[in-house]
Design a protein around this motif. Structure first.
Motif, PDB file in Angstrom:
ATOM      1  N   ILE A  59      37.510 -30.542  49.599  1.00  0.00           N
ATOM      2  CA  ILE A  59      36.734 -29.782  48.619  1.00  0.00           C
ATOM      3  C   ILE A  59      36.125 -30.753  47.612  1.00  0.00           C
ATOM      4  O   ILE A  59      36.848 -31.435  46.888  1.00  0.00           O
ATOM      5  CB  ILE A  59      37.626 -28.754  47.894  1.00  0.00           C
ATOM      6  N   LYS A  60      34.797 -30.807  47.590  1.00  0.00           N
ATOM      7  CA  LYS A  60      34.090 -31.734  46.708  1.00  0.00           C
ATOM      8  C   LYS A  60      33.500 -30.978  45.520  1.00  0.00           C
ATOM      9  O   LYS A  60      32.679 -30.075  45.704  1.00  0.00           O
ATOM     10  CB  LYS A  60      32.976 -32.442  47.457  1.00  0.00           C
ATOM     11  N   PRO A  61      33.899 -31.324  44.290  1.00  0.00           N
ATOM     12  CA  PRO A  61      33.305 -30.687  43.110  1.00  0.00           C
ATOM     13  C   PRO A  61      31.834 -31.064  42.978  1.00  0.00           C
ATOM     14  O   PRO A  61      31.440 -32.199  43.232  1.00  0.00           O
ATOM     15  CB  PRO A  61      34.126 -31.263  41.944  1.00  0.00           C
ATOM     16  N   LEU A  62      31.021 -30.091  42.572  1.00  0.00           N
ATOM     17  CA  LEU A  62      29.604 -30.300  42.335  1.00  0.00           C
ATOM     18  C   LEU A  62      29.266 -29.910  40.896  1.00  0.00           C
ATOM     19  O   LEU A  62      30.078 -29.260  40.222  1.00  0.00           O
ATOM     20  CB  LEU A  62      28.772 -29.470  43.326  1.00  0.00           C
ATOM     21  N   PRO A  63      28.101 -30.286  40.423  1.00  0.00           N
ATOM     22  CA  PRO A  63      27.720 -29.901  39.055  1.00  0.00           C
ATOM     23  C   PRO A  63      27.723 -28.386  38.843  1.00  0.00           C
ATOM     24  O   PRO A  63      27.621 -27.609  39.803  1.00  0.00           O
ATOM     25  CB  PRO A  63      26.303 -30.486  38.920  1.00  0.00           C
ATOM     26  N   LEU A  64      27.865 -27.987  37.603  1.00  0.00           N
ATOM     27  CA  LEU A  64      27.806 -26.581  37.168  1.00  0.00           C
ATOM     28  C   LEU A  64      28.940 -25.739  37.734  1.00  0.00           C
ATOM     29  O   LEU A  64      28.818 -24.515  37.860  1.00  0.00           O
ATOM     30  CB  LEU A  64      26.456 -25.961  37.554  1.00  0.00           C
ATOM     31  N   GLY A  65      30.056 -26.401  38.089  1.00  0.00           N
ATOM     32  CA  GLY A  65      31.224 -25.663  38.541  1.00  0.00           C
ATOM     33  C   GLY A  65      31.196 -25.254  39.997  1.00  0.00           C
ATOM     34  O   GLY A  65      32.097 -24.556  40.468  1.00  0.00           O
ATOM     35  N   PHE A  66      30.164 -25.686  40.733  1.00  0.00           N
ATOM     36  CA  PHE A  66      30.091 -25.365  42.162  1.00  0.00           C
ATOM     37  C   PHE A  66      30.891 -26.393  42.964  1.00  0.00           C
ATOM     38  O   PHE A  66      31.393 -27.383  42.433  1.00  0.00           O
ATOM     39  CB  PHE A  66      28.636 -25.346  42.635  1.00  0.00           C
ATOM     40  N   SER A  67      31.000 -26.148  44.262  1.00  0.00           N
ATOM     41  CA  SER A  67      31.700 -27.087  45.143  1.00  0.00           C
ATOM     42  C   SER A  67      31.087 -27.026  46.540  1.00  0.00           C
ATOM     43  O   SER A  67      30.282 -26.149  46.859  1.00  0.00           O
ATOM     44  CB  SER A  67      33.193 -26.778  45.206  1.00  0.00           C
ATOM     45  N   MET A  68      31.500 -27.990  47.358  1.00  0.00           N
ATOM     46  CA  MET A  68      31.137 -28.029  48.773  1.00  0.00           C
ATOM     47  C   MET A  68      32.426 -28.205  49.562  1.00  0.00           C
ATOM     48  O   MET A  68      33.293 -28.997  49.185  1.00  0.00           O
ATOM     49  CB  MET A  68      30.187 -29.200  49.035  1.00  0.00           C
ATOM     50  N   LEU A  69      32.579 -27.471  50.640  1.00  0.00           N
ATOM     51  CA  LEU A  69      33.757 -27.582  51.494  1.00  0.00           C
ATOM     52  C   LEU A  69      33.385 -28.293  52.789  1.00  0.00           C
ATOM     53  O   LEU A  69      32.313 -28.041  53.358  1.00  0.00           O
ATOM     54  CB  LEU A  69      34.324 -26.194  51.820  1.00  0.00           C
ATOM     55  N   TYR A  70      34.278 -29.176  53.235  1.00  0.00           N
ATOM     56  CA  TYR A  70      34.025 -29.917  54.470  1.00  0.00           C
ATOM     57  C   TYR A  70      35.291 -29.954  55.314  1.00  0.00           C
ATOM     58  O   TYR A  70      36.373 -30.284  54.820  1.00  0.00           O
ATOM     59  CB  TYR A  70      33.561 -31.344  54.137  1.00  0.00           C
ATOM     60  N   LYS A  98      35.716 -18.110  46.642  1.00  0.00           N
ATOM     61  CA  LYS A  98      36.694 -18.260  45.561  1.00  0.00           C
ATOM     62  C   LYS A  98      36.590 -19.647  44.925  1.00  0.00           C
ATOM     63  O   LYS A  98      36.916 -19.825  43.751  1.00  0.00           O
ATOM     64  CB  LYS A  98      38.106 -18.036  46.089  1.00  0.00           C
ATOM     65  N   LYS A  99      36.154 -20.616  45.694  1.00  0.00           N
ATOM     66  CA  LYS A  99      35.998 -21.988  45.201  1.00  0.00           C
ATOM     67  C   LYS A  99      34.584 -22.254  44.690  1.00  0.00           C
ATOM     68  O   LYS A  99      34.254 -23.395  44.377  1.00  0.00           O
ATOM     69  CB  LYS A  99      36.330 -22.990  46.323  1.00  0.00           C
ATOM     70  N   ARG A 100      33.762 -21.200  44.632  1.00  0.00           N
ATOM     71  CA  ARG A 100      32.366 -21.320  44.210  1.00  0.00           C
ATOM     72  C   ARG A 100      31.623 -22.364  45.051  1.00  0.00           C
ATOM     73  O   ARG A 100      30.822 -23.148  44.551  1.00  0.00           O
ATOM     74  CB  ARG A 100      32.250 -21.656  42.722  1.00  0.00           C
ATOM     75  N   ALA A 101      31.927 -22.361  46.354  1.00  0.00           N
ATOM     76  CA  ALA A 101      31.293 -23.305  47.275  1.00  0.00           C
ATOM     77  C   ALA A 101      29.906 -22.805  47.659  1.00  0.00           C
ATOM     78  O   ALA A 101      29.706 -21.617  47.922  1.00  0.00           O
ATOM     79  CB  ALA A 101      32.147 -23.486  48.520  1.00  0.00           C
ATOM     80  N   LEU A 102      28.956 -23.717  47.699  1.00  0.00           N
ATOM     81  CA  LEU A 102      27.603 -23.380  48.120  1.00  0.00           C
ATOM     82  C   LEU A 102      27.530 -23.220  49.636  1.00  0.00           C
ATOM     83  O   LEU A 102      26.753 -22.420  50.147  1.00  0.00           O
ATOM     84  CB  LEU A 102      26.627 -24.460  47.656  1.00  0.00           C
ATOM     85  N   PHE A 103      28.354 -23.994  50.341  1.00  0.00           N
ATOM     86  CA  PHE A 103      28.429 -23.868  51.793  1.00  0.00           C
ATOM     87  C   PHE A 103      29.676 -24.596  52.291  1.00  0.00           C
ATOM     88  O   PHE A 103      30.270 -25.416  51.576  1.00  0.00           O
ATOM     89  CB  PHE A 103      27.182 -24.404  52.497  1.00  0.00           C
ATOM     90  N   VAL A 104      30.054 -24.269  53.520  1.00  0.00           N
ATOM     91  CA  VAL A 104      31.136 -24.961  54.222  1.00  0.00           C
ATOM     92  C   VAL A 104      30.501 -25.761  55.352  1.00  0.00           C
ATOM     93  O   VAL A 104      29.760 -25.207  56.171  1.00  0.00           O
ATOM     94  CB  VAL A 104      32.161 -23.975  54.818  1.00  0.00           C
ATOM     95  N   LYS A 105      30.765 -27.048  55.391  1.00  0.00           N
ATOM     96  CA  LYS A 105      30.269 -27.902  56.474  1.00  0.00           C
ATOM     97  C   LYS A 105      31.436 -28.261  57.381  1.00  0.00           C
ATOM     98  O   LYS A 105      32.518 -28.607  56.903  1.00  0.00           O
ATOM     99  CB  LYS A 105      29.621 -29.177  55.912  1.00  0.00           C
ATOM    100  N   PHE A 106      31.225 -28.158  58.686  1.00  0.00           N
ATOM    101  CA  PHE A 106      32.291 -28.541  59.623  1.00  0.00           C
ATOM    102  C   PHE A 106      31.661 -29.116  60.882  1.00  0.00           C
ATOM    103  O   PHE A 106      30.524 -28.798  61.245  1.00  0.00           O
ATOM    104  CB  PHE A 106      33.219 -27.359  59.934  1.00  0.00           C
TER     105      PHE A 106
END
Length: 404
Positions: A59-70, A98-106
């Motif tokens: 889980i990578k934190p992004l600006p403005l409280g968002f995140s990206m999941l990989y 729930k993690k405010r992720a913009l997308f999940v990359k896999f």
């Protein structure tokens, strides 16, 4: 009936993954300790209380409280079951929100193609079916990317399988290079932290030679410490003084041979003696210069391997270009793979190669009779209305970074 649980134990996760056909290092629970600049969570997916799929998520934190999941080389599951695929992706989407992720990359461990070097093979039907199931479940397939650095993990890799690997199965030129390295006195060691200084120095030389930035000694130390019983360094080295003495013996032998030449001696034999004397003189001069500079026993090449669930990954490898004449890389990679199979690995992954199967990485790794494996590549699972804008920004950033 399917259900899922957030935060399953490392023991439960690893027990499932290591016994699965898709077992791989990047889905080991310990890999999250290596990538500690990301947060991590493990999710288990159950059918009637039986674990049927898992995902170790970075889980990578992004600006403005968002995140990206990989999810590197995962999730681990049976992609031939559309209902399971749909449930896993739906659950991941719920978790991501729930993690405010913009997308999940896999990028799952699924192969589009797999075959020995030069072997033509069709696309694997089960992987094409998996792409269809994932797409119907809401994932966006990035497709067959063309460049090595377009994806987080390489989409093509050279992987040696136990049954394809022996000295006899290698090409004549590769066998000759290995014999030559041994005849020149190259020594092979296997170890861990006691070889770390030499390994790190070789990696720095590799960085300078290729004008790239890799990792430092602390990172390599972390790899060994995180996988203490599942890691090793292979180091090839040369005792310069001993090699010099051997060469001086060979020179003496050639001189004695030349003293016996007569008018009846074949010109070819005389020329061979002259050429060999010249070659030895060049190497002696090289060694004397290095010894005068303080070198004694020098590291030539090395690799660092991590193991997990019967698999073996050649994570990093380096070489001292000054000693290229000894071809240390070939014997080092050969001995690394041989050691992996002695330690009961099913395969020894040499890592990524160029997607067009034509480049330095491909041609070097092809020497070891690997299977060339084309992964299906990356999928994105949109989880926010901002997905398309954020994915565009992500893609642009990756292109810019690849140019530097």
């Amino acid at each position: 009936m399917y259900s899922y649980k957030i935060g399953i134990s490392a023991q439960e996760h690893d027990a499932f993954v290591t016994n699965h056909s898709q077992a791989n290092l990047l889905q080991s629970s310990a890999w999250a300790k290596i990538k500690d600049n990301w947060a991590n969570e493990r999710i288990g997916f159950y059918q009637d209380s039986q674990l049927v799929a898992t995902a170790s998520i970075l889980i990578k934190p992004l600006p403005l409280g968002f995140s990206m999941l990989y999810i590197p080389r995962g999730p681990i599951m049976d992609y031939s079951q559309p209902d399971l695929v749909r449930f896993v992706l739906t659950s991941l989407k719920s978790f991501a929100k729930k993690k405010r992720a913009l997308f999940v990359k896999f990028d799952p461990l699924l192969f589009l193609k797999q075959g020995l070097v030069g072997q033509e093979s069709p696309d694997q039907a089960e992987t094409l079916a998996a792409i269809d199931s994932l797409s119907k479940a809401g994932a966006v397939w990035v497709g067959r990317t063309q460049l090595l650095d377009e994806t987080i993990q390489p989409r093509f890799q050279a992987n040696i399988y136990r049954e394809d690997f022996s000295l006899e199965q290698l090409s004549k030129s590769t066998r000759q290079a290995i014999r030559t390295a041994r005849n020149k006195g190259i020594e092979i060691q296997f170890g861990q932290t006691e070889l770390l200084d030499d390994f790190s120095k070789l990696m720095k030389k590799t960085e300078a030679r290729k004008s790239i930035s890799l990792r430092g000694k602390d990172y390599y130390q972390k790899l060994l410490a995180t996988y203490p019983d599942q890691s090793y360094i292979t180091l090839s080295s040369l005792n310069l003084e001993e090699r010099l003495k051997e060469l001086e013996k060979q020179v003496d032998k050639l001189e004695k041979e030349a003293q016996k030449f007569t008018d009846k001696t074949k010109p070819g034999k005389i020329e061979n003696n002259r050429q060999e004397s010249k070659r030895l003189a060049e190497e002696i001069s090289f060694l004397e210069e290095k010894i005068q500079a303080g070198a004694k026993k020098v590291p030539l090449a090395a690799s660092l391997v991590l193991e997990y669930g019967g698999t073996s990954e050649n994570i990093y490898a380096g070489m001292d270009e000054d000693y290229r004449r000894y071809q240390p890389a070939i014997i080092t990679w050969y001995e690394t793979a041989q050691h992996a199979f002695e330690r009961q690995a099913r395969w020894q992954n040499m890592g990524g190669i160029e997607n067009n199967l034509d480049g330095g990485l491909y041609h070097f790794k092809s020497k070891f009779n690997p299977r060339i494996e084309e992964f299906v590549g990356e999928f994105n699972l949109p989880t926010s209305p901002l997905y398309y804008l954020s994915n565009l920004a992500y893609s642009l950033r990756k292109k810019l970074r690849s140019k530097h």
